[in-house]
Write an enzyme that holds these catalytic residues in place. Sequence first.
Site, PDB file in Angstrom:
ATOM      1  N   GLU A 177      44.071  51.488  66.391  1.00  0.00           N
ATOM      2  CA  GLU A 177      42.617  51.640  66.442  1.00  0.00           C
ATOM      3  C   GLU A 177      42.004  50.683  67.453  1.00  0.00           C
ATOM      4  O   GLU A 177      42.539  49.606  67.725  1.00  0.00           O
ATOM      5  CB  GLU A 177      42.005  51.386  65.060  1.00  0.00           C
ATOM      6  CG  GLU A 177      42.398  52.417  64.015  1.00  0.00           C
ATOM      7  CD  GLU A 177      41.816  52.128  62.647  1.00  0.00           C
ATOM      8  OE1 GLU A 177      41.493  53.099  61.933  1.00  0.00           O
ATOM      9  OE2 GLU A 177      41.710  50.935  62.278  1.00  0.00           O
ATOM     10  N   CYS A 218      36.695  46.230  71.457  1.00  0.00           N
ATOM     11  CA  CYS A 218      37.715  45.450  70.760  1.00  0.00           C
ATOM     12  C   CYS A 218      39.015  46.242  70.788  1.00  0.00           C
ATOM     13  O   CYS A 218      39.081  47.340  70.227  1.00  0.00           O
ATOM     14  CB  CYS A 218      37.263  45.178  69.318  1.00  0.00           C
ATOM     15  SG  CYS A 218      38.451  44.256  68.330  1.00  0.00           S
ATOM     16  N   CYS A 248      50.633  43.955  62.624  1.00  0.00           N
ATOM     17  CA  CYS A 248      50.655  42.535  62.985  1.00  0.00           C
ATOM     18  C   CYS A 248      51.676  41.827  62.101  1.00  0.00           C
ATOM     19  O   CYS A 248      51.723  42.061  60.895  1.00  0.00           O
ATOM     20  CB  CYS A 248      49.276  41.905  62.793  1.00  0.00           C
ATOM     21  SG  CYS A 248      49.203  40.161  63.302  1.00  0.00           S
ATOM     22  N   CYS A 260      48.030  37.365  57.832  1.00  0.00           N
ATOM     23  CA  CYS A 260      46.837  36.621  57.414  1.00  0.00           C
ATOM     24  C   CYS A 260      46.228  37.327  56.202  1.00  0.00           C
ATOM     25  O   CYS A 260      46.047  38.547  56.204  1.00  0.00           O
ATOM     26  CB  CYS A 260      45.826  36.540  58.548  1.00  0.00           C
ATOM     27  SG  CYS A 260      46.408  35.581  59.974  1.00  0.00           S
ATOM     28  N   CYS A 271      42.997  39.669  56.356  1.00  0.00           N
ATOM     29  CA  CYS A 271      42.970  40.660  57.428  1.00  0.00           C
ATOM     30  C   CYS A 271      43.724  41.914  57.016  1.00  0.00           C
ATOM     31  O   CYS A 271      44.907  41.856  56.637  1.00  0.00           O
ATOM     32  CB  CYS A 271      43.588  40.063  58.697  1.00  0.00           C
ATOM     33  SG  CYS A 271      43.662  41.221  60.080  1.00  0.00           S
ATOM     34  N   SER A 274      41.856  36.543  71.469  1.00  0.00           N
ATOM     35  CA  SER A 274      41.842  35.870  70.175  1.00  0.00           C
ATOM     36  C   SER A 274      43.271  35.625  69.716  1.00  0.00           C
ATOM     37  O   SER A 274      44.110  36.522  69.768  1.00  0.00           O
ATOM     38  CB  SER A 274      41.108  36.737  69.145  1.00  0.00           C
ATOM     39  OG  SER A 274      41.161  36.147  67.860  1.00  0.00           O
ATOM     40  N   SER A 306      41.537  31.652  65.986  1.00  0.00           N
ATOM     41  CA  SER A 306      41.279  32.016  64.591  1.00  0.00           C
ATOM     42  C   SER A 306      41.566  30.809  63.714  1.00  0.00           C
ATOM     43  O   SER A 306      42.692  30.604  63.268  1.00  0.00           O
ATOM     44  CB  SER A 306      42.166  33.209  64.183  1.00  0.00           C
ATOM     45  OG  SER A 306      41.757  34.368  64.848  1.00  0.00           O
ATOM     46  N   ASN A 323      34.799  40.485  55.478  1.00  0.00           N
ATOM     47  CA  ASN A 323      34.618  41.923  55.267  1.00  0.00           C
ATOM     48  C   ASN A 323      35.696  42.447  54.324  1.00  0.00           C
ATOM     49  O   ASN A 323      36.871  42.085  54.441  1.00  0.00           O
ATOM     50  CB  ASN A 323      34.681  42.663  56.607  1.00  0.00           C
ATOM     51  CG  ASN A 323      33.533  42.283  57.520  1.00  0.00           C
ATOM     52  OD1 ASN A 323      32.370  42.447  57.164  1.00  0.00           O
ATOM     53  ND2 ASN A 323      33.850  41.764  58.702  1.00  0.00           N
ATOM     54  N   CYS A 335      35.160  43.263  61.641  1.00  0.00           N
ATOM     55  CA  CYS A 335      36.177  42.252  61.895  1.00  0.00           C
ATOM     56  C   CYS A 335      37.113  42.107  60.691  1.00  0.00           C
ATOM     57  O   CYS A 335      36.678  41.924  59.562  1.00  0.00           O
ATOM     58  CB  CYS A 335      35.501  40.918  62.170  1.00  0.00           C
ATOM     59  SG  CYS A 335      36.635  39.596  62.623  1.00  0.00           S
TER      60      CYS A 335
END
Length: 354
Positions: free
Chosen positions: A97, A110, A117, A121, A124, A197, A220, A296, A346
Amino acid sequence: MKLTEKKTQLKGLTLSDLRDFFSSLGEPKFRGDQVFNWIYNHLADNFNEMKNLPATLRSKLNEICTLNSLELLTTQKSNQTNTQKFLFLTTDKNKIEAVLIPEKDRNTLCISTQVGCPLDCKFCATGLMGYKRNLSAAEIIDQYLFAAKNFGKENITNIVYMGMGEPLLNFNSTLNSISIFTNQLNKGISRNRITISTAGIPNKIKELADSGYRVKLAFSLHSAFDSIRNKIMPINKKYPLSENIEALKYYAKKTNTRITFEYTMLKKINDTEADIRQLTKLCRQLPSKINIIPFNSIEHMNPSGISAELKTTEIEKIYSFADKLRNNNITVMIRDTQGNDIAAACGQLAIKFK
């Protein structure tokens, strides 16, 4: 169109690589410049559009090369903020995405650098989906090219490597894509409008500093205490804050840029008076600013463990937290939530692997 990777992929090659490629075909090097211009300035996605190439060369390129690395499956637009999310399919049937965030004075794309990943984290959604592979430079660049066709190339002002994945763990493809974005032949994005980032890979932060590109760097952080980072960002156990801060100091000095500390506010985890004191101490060590991000929801990934327990700090406390930092002469921005109604905000990007 059926995608294939059996042909030589020209999209994602740097200008130097394109020149070398055409030399290997017995063509003059300037053919590389022409193709570069067609792909990145005219957004050409087939060789037949490239009318200043000889017909025989266009025919040959159709036989041995490709310009396709992604297929656009769907787009979603937020009814609240006009944030737009793109869902892409890779040639090996993975999904990624990207998000376009329209704002008053900028339009930021973005982009992702990995399928999933590996860093896990806890706050996330991408970390919860796991990891499959790095994206190629072509796949990174194609996210921009699809968005440019959809939204208008001239309307995309900023690029942030903040989508799926850790860019510095896909270092070569990330660097190649930056080379393409910032090349003078590409009338697109200047380096001071590109931000990478990272969750913290110290040796790669230094290598990026030495690359000469001088893009902006966002770190981060999410806590200035190793003990808290260890819980919510497992990568901190391998690369603790002391090593990363040393690397960030090197980056800031080498590139003459200011580091952005990204800070997701987590209720009763990183929103205390002790956090304010530690953040102040940290920010005084190097040129920096703090970008505060309300947490979020990642409920769409059915989280478990600590991820299921996370809650955002109340908005009033977030503003108070920011004001107290500002009173300590720290530059602080509070990021508006954009696109959470379509899981595009985010920390929300994720695809559930089947």
